[in-house]
Enzyme design. Structure first.
Site, PDB file in Angstrom:
ATOM      1  N   LYS A  47       0.812  -1.225   0.000  1.00 33.95           N
ATOM      2  CA  LYS A  47       0.000   0.000   0.000  1.00 33.95           C
ATOM      3  C   LYS A  47       0.842   1.270   0.000  1.00 33.95           C
ATOM      4  O   LYS A  47       0.312   2.349  -0.259  1.00 33.95           O
ATOM      5  CB  LYS A  47      -0.955  -0.021   1.187  1.00 33.95           C
ATOM      6  CG  LYS A  47      -1.961  -1.156   1.116  1.00 33.95           C
ATOM      7  CD  LYS A  47      -2.904  -0.994  -0.050  1.00 33.95           C
ATOM      8  CE  LYS A  47      -3.994  -2.052  -0.016  1.00 33.95           C
ATOM      9  NZ  LYS A  47      -5.026  -1.813  -0.999  1.00 33.95           N
ATOM     10  N   SER A 287      -2.701 -12.496   4.098  1.00 34.99           N
ATOM     11  CA  SER A 287      -3.037 -12.478   2.664  1.00 34.99           C
ATOM     12  C   SER A 287      -1.857 -12.981   1.832  1.00 34.99           C
ATOM     13  O   SER A 287      -2.054 -13.572   0.767  1.00 34.99           O
ATOM     14  CB  SER A 287      -3.482 -11.081   2.215  1.00 34.99           C
ATOM     15  OG  SER A 287      -2.430 -10.153   2.335  1.00 34.99           O
TER      16      SER A 287
HETATM   17  C1  LIG Z   1      -2.883  -7.108   3.791  1.00 31.07           C
HETATM   18  C2  LIG Z   1      -3.519  -6.846   2.483  1.00 31.07           C
HETATM   19  N1  LIG Z   1      -3.479  -7.786   1.555  1.00 31.07           N
HETATM   20  C3  LIG Z   1      -4.055  -7.612   0.347  1.00 31.07           C
HETATM   21  C4  LIG Z   1      -4.723  -6.466   0.018  1.00 31.07           C
HETATM   22  C5  LIG Z   1      -5.370  -6.332  -1.341  1.00 31.07           C
HETATM   23  O1  LIG Z   1      -4.734  -5.441  -2.219  1.00 31.07           O
HETATM   24  P1  LIG Z   1      -5.560  -4.555  -3.239  1.00 31.07           P
HETATM   25  O2  LIG Z   1      -6.298  -3.524  -2.447  1.00 31.07           O
HETATM   26  O3  LIG Z   1      -4.549  -3.943  -4.151  1.00 31.07           O
HETATM   27  O4  LIG Z   1      -6.525  -5.431  -3.959  1.00 31.07           O
HETATM   28  C6  LIG Z   1      -4.802  -5.469   0.964  1.00 31.07           C
HETATM   29  C7  LIG Z   1      -5.569  -4.263   0.665  1.00 31.07           C
HETATM   30  O5  LIG Z   1      -6.168  -3.644   1.518  1.00 31.07           O
HETATM   31  C8  LIG Z   1      -4.176  -5.645   2.230  1.00 31.07           C
HETATM   32  O6  LIG Z   1      -4.220  -4.692   3.169  1.00 31.07           O
END
Ligand SMILES: Cc1ncc(COP(=O)(O)O)c(C=O)c1O
Length: 327
Positions: A47, A287
């Protein structure tokens, strides 16, 4: 020649790719499993890319001026990235955060001088969340209409509809993967929260080679709130994009970009993240574990033998020490 950076803005992006060679051996994988370690960003998540991009885009468009407060709603990582960029650029920062994210996230934002407000603490948002059974898009709408419209000198970042979000992945994350693999990449695996990562990275990679397969991850049914299980352990930052009404899918998610949707349960994500830590010494969040788990299953398919799979790992495991992942 020496290189001294003058702002954390210069430290965002250009994260490394790592082949999980020990993990590959353990799982007897015949495909190459490469992970893009987004925790190498200055505030340890993917991010940081969009935080910097959305702030600089707003500055260019005159939407953000000295003395303004930057405002965002986020499960945490975007808030951390924005808080740091706001501090470095001299803006105030306020974030509305989902109640159930780990306490480290609140602490880090506060350390950067940001103000944190839980969604449940803002009555207009709490009401909508209850009425819609937790619809985040509706909650953001309420924040914009009922809270922020009454204030002055505010820049509402809104990562779920801000085109600078997927655009920075198209401009940086995708090209980095392409260059670091010398164009030898067959499958991209990425989580979906706002959809920025998968949409922008997928768009760039497909523009270079339309045969590259894009796999988008969403939480499995046991990892989402339901009547039987209203408070499951969730994959922080990851949200469904199929099986929900179209109007609840963030505008930043391009539903035409992916070739396959893959569901991962939180427990599967935990297992993969723990194994990657023990085998290859990388400490990543839930994630990221989901991306490694999905990439492993995809690698095991006979048709993917000798293919190269790149999984984007969004953040550091240090942000999960108080959660069941490493707690
Ligand atoms: C820890 C984490 N993994 C994955 C994502 C997903 O990424 P994206 O928002 O680019 O789809 C986020 C987004 O908030 C996140 O905070």
């Amino acid at each position: 020649m020496g290189k001294i950076n003058k702002s954390i803005a210069e430290l965002v992006g250009r994260t490394p790719l790592l082949e999980l060679v020990n993990y590959e051996k353990k799982h007897d994988l015949k495909a190459r499993l490469l992970v893009k370690l987004e925790y190498f960003n200055p505030n340890q998540s993917v991010k940081d890319r969009i935080a910097l991009a959305m702030v600089e885009d707003a500055e260019k468009k005159g939407l953000l001026k000295p003395g303004y407060t930057i405002v965002e709603t986020t499960s945490g990582n975007t808030g951390i990235g924005l808080a740091a960029i706001a501090a470095a650029k001299g803006y105030k920062f306020r974030v509305y955060i989902q109640d159930n994210v780990s306490k480290e996230r609140f602490q880090v934002i506060q350390a950067f001088g940001g103000e944190t407000i839980k969604l449940s603490e803002e009555p207009a948002i709490a009401k909508v969340l209850e009425e819609t059974n937790g619809d985040f898009v509706a909650a953001i709408d309420a924040l914009r209409k009922e809270v922020l419209s009454k204030e002055k000198d505010i820049f509402f970042v809104d990562q779920v509809s801000n085109p600078a979000n997927p655009a920075i992945h198209e401009a940086t994350t995708g090209p980095e993967i392409w260059e670091d693999t010398d164009g030898k990449v067959d499958i991209l695996v990425a989580n979906v929260g706002t959809g920025g990562t998968v949409s922008g990275t997928g768009k760039f990679l497909k523009s270079k080679n339309p045969d590259i397969k894009v796999v988008a991850l969403q939480p499995g049914p046991n990892s989402l709130p339901s009547e039987a299980n209203p408070e499951p352990e969730e994959i922080t930052g990851v949200h469904p994009f199929e099986g929900i009404p179209k109007e609840r899918v963030p505008a930043t998610m391009n539903l035409d970009i992916y070739d396959e949707k893959f569901e991962v349960e939180t427990v599967e994500a935990y297992t993969a993240a723990r194994e990657a830590a023990k085998n290859d010494g990388i400490l990543v969040g839930t994630s990221s574990g989901a991306a490694i788990y999905a990439a492993t299953q995809i690698a095991k398919r006979p048709e993917n033998e000798s293919k190269t799979i790149v999984a984007v790992l969004p953040d550091t495991g240090l942000r999960y020490l108080s959660t069941p992942l490493f707690g």
